[in-house]
Design a protein around this motif. Structure first.
Motif, PDB file in Angstrom:
ATOM      1  N   GLY A 162       8.432   1.945   3.280  1.00  0.00           N
ATOM      2  CA  GLY A 162       8.811   2.596   4.530  1.00  0.00           C
ATOM      3  C   GLY A 162       7.981   3.802   4.905  1.00  0.00           C
ATOM      4  N   GLY A 163       6.882   4.019   4.202  1.00  0.00           N
ATOM      5  CA  GLY A 163       6.057   5.189   4.471  1.00  0.00           C
ATOM      6  C   GLY A 163       5.250   5.067   5.756  1.00  0.00           C
ATOM      7  N   ALA A 164       5.181   6.159   6.520  1.00  0.00           N
ATOM      8  CA  ALA A 164       4.305   6.227   7.686  1.00  0.00           C
ATOM      9  C   ALA A 164       2.899   6.571   7.199  1.00  0.00           C
ATOM     10  CB  ALA A 164       4.813   7.276   8.663  1.00  0.00           C
ATOM     11  N   ASN A 165       1.916   6.344   8.071  1.00  0.00           N
ATOM     12  CA  ASN A 165       0.520   6.561   7.664  1.00  0.00           C
ATOM     13  C   ASN A 165       0.276   7.962   7.122  1.00  0.00           C
ATOM     14  OD1 ASN A 165      -0.104   3.970   8.395  1.00  0.00           O
ATOM     15  ND2 ASN A 165      -1.101   4.514  10.330  1.00  0.00           N
ATOM     16  N   LYS A 166       0.850   8.972   7.785  1.00  0.00           N
ATOM     17  CA  LYS A 166       0.630  10.362   7.358  1.00  0.00           C
ATOM     18  C   LYS A 166       1.206  10.602   5.964  1.00  0.00           C
ATOM     19  CE  LYS A 166       0.864  15.062   9.177  1.00  0.00           C
ATOM     20  NZ  LYS A 166       1.298  15.917  10.318  1.00  0.00           N
ATOM     21  N   GLU A 167       2.407  10.071   5.725  1.00  0.00           N
ATOM     22  CA  GLU A 167       3.049  10.220   4.404  1.00  0.00           C
ATOM     23  C   GLU A 167       2.235   9.504   3.325  1.00  0.00           C
ATOM     24  OE1 GLU A 167       7.787  10.218   5.532  1.00  0.00           O
ATOM     25  OE2 GLU A 167       6.710   8.314   5.573  1.00  0.00           O
ATOM     26  N   ILE A 168       1.777   8.309   3.644  1.00  0.00           N
ATOM     27  CA  ILE A 168       0.980   7.528   2.679  1.00  0.00           C
ATOM     28  C   ILE A 168      -0.310   8.265   2.336  1.00  0.00           C
ATOM     29  CG2 ILE A 168      -0.286   5.368   2.322  1.00  0.00           C
ATOM     30  CD1 ILE A 168       1.784   4.035   4.206  1.00  0.00           C
TER      31      ILE A 168
END
Length: 210
Positions: A162-168
């Motif tokens: 469920g990670g967004a690009n920024k979090e990843i």
């Protein structure tokens, strides 16, 4: 050829006690086989192999501490002639390919144990490679596919969580643009139209776990 006097010596590695008991009972019912050791994780399997040098190892894929594929690689690095049959509930071709690359001689679905285990043990002991028909067909279907890199699998696992690009990007220590590039490459390789479909395909084929 093994006989009742010199049975095929078997090591069973699985973290489920009931499955180990079932496998032990199946082996005990064969005059040409003998269970010499059990293990409940990959580390124990490697140690048990060193100690007992079995003819055949039955190895579960998913185990705590060390998984089956890592255990296969460790055993084969030390004992190149080891004959190992993977037991799994998962029919994904990517997982099967990793097991085979690690050195597995057989790959058998747990749902087929009652029908095929005994003959698979005898076949692998005789020097043959035995792979479940359903898995073999999936391997053939995807043999020309580009394999995902480790970094692409890492990114896809984060997407699946469920990670967004920024979090990843933050978690993996890479730029957001690099994450986007990896996601695009993954979608192309898996023939997926979006991130969600890429995750679904990857889970079905055993490329990632959740």
């Amino acid at each position: 050829m093994s006989s009742a006097d010199s049975p095929i010596r078997i090591l069973v590695a699985d973290d489920h006690p009931l499955l180990r008991e079932g496998l032990a009972a199946m082996v005990a019912g064969q005059a040409d086989m003998a269970l010499v050791a059990e293990a409940e994780n990959g580390e124990q399997a490697v140690q048990a192999f060193r100690e007992h040098r079995p003819d055949i190892t039955l190895m579960d894929v998913r185990m705590p501490t060390m998984g089956g594929i890592d255990a296969i690689a460790a055993i084969r690095a030390e004992f190149p002639s080891a004959r190992i049959i993977v037991l799994t509930t998962y029919r994904g071709d990517a997982q099967a390919l990793r097991a085979i690359k690690a050195g597995a001689s057989g790959y058998l679905l747990k749902s087929m144990l009652r029908k095929e285990l005994v003959e698979t043990i005898r076949g692998v002991h005789a020097g043959h490679r035995r792979i479940d028909v359903a898995i073999a067909s999936e391997l053939a279907e995807h043999r020309a596919d580009d394999e995902l890199t480790q970094r692409e699998r890492d990114v896809l696992s984060q997407v699946a969580a469920g990670g967004a690009n920024k979090e990843i990007a933050t978690r993996l220590g890479i730029s957001e643009e690099t994450v986007k590039s990896h996601v695009k490459n993954v979608m192309n390789k898996l023939g997926a139209s979006d991130r969600t479909q890429a995750v679904v395909v990857a889970l079905k084929r055993g490329i990632i776990d959740i």
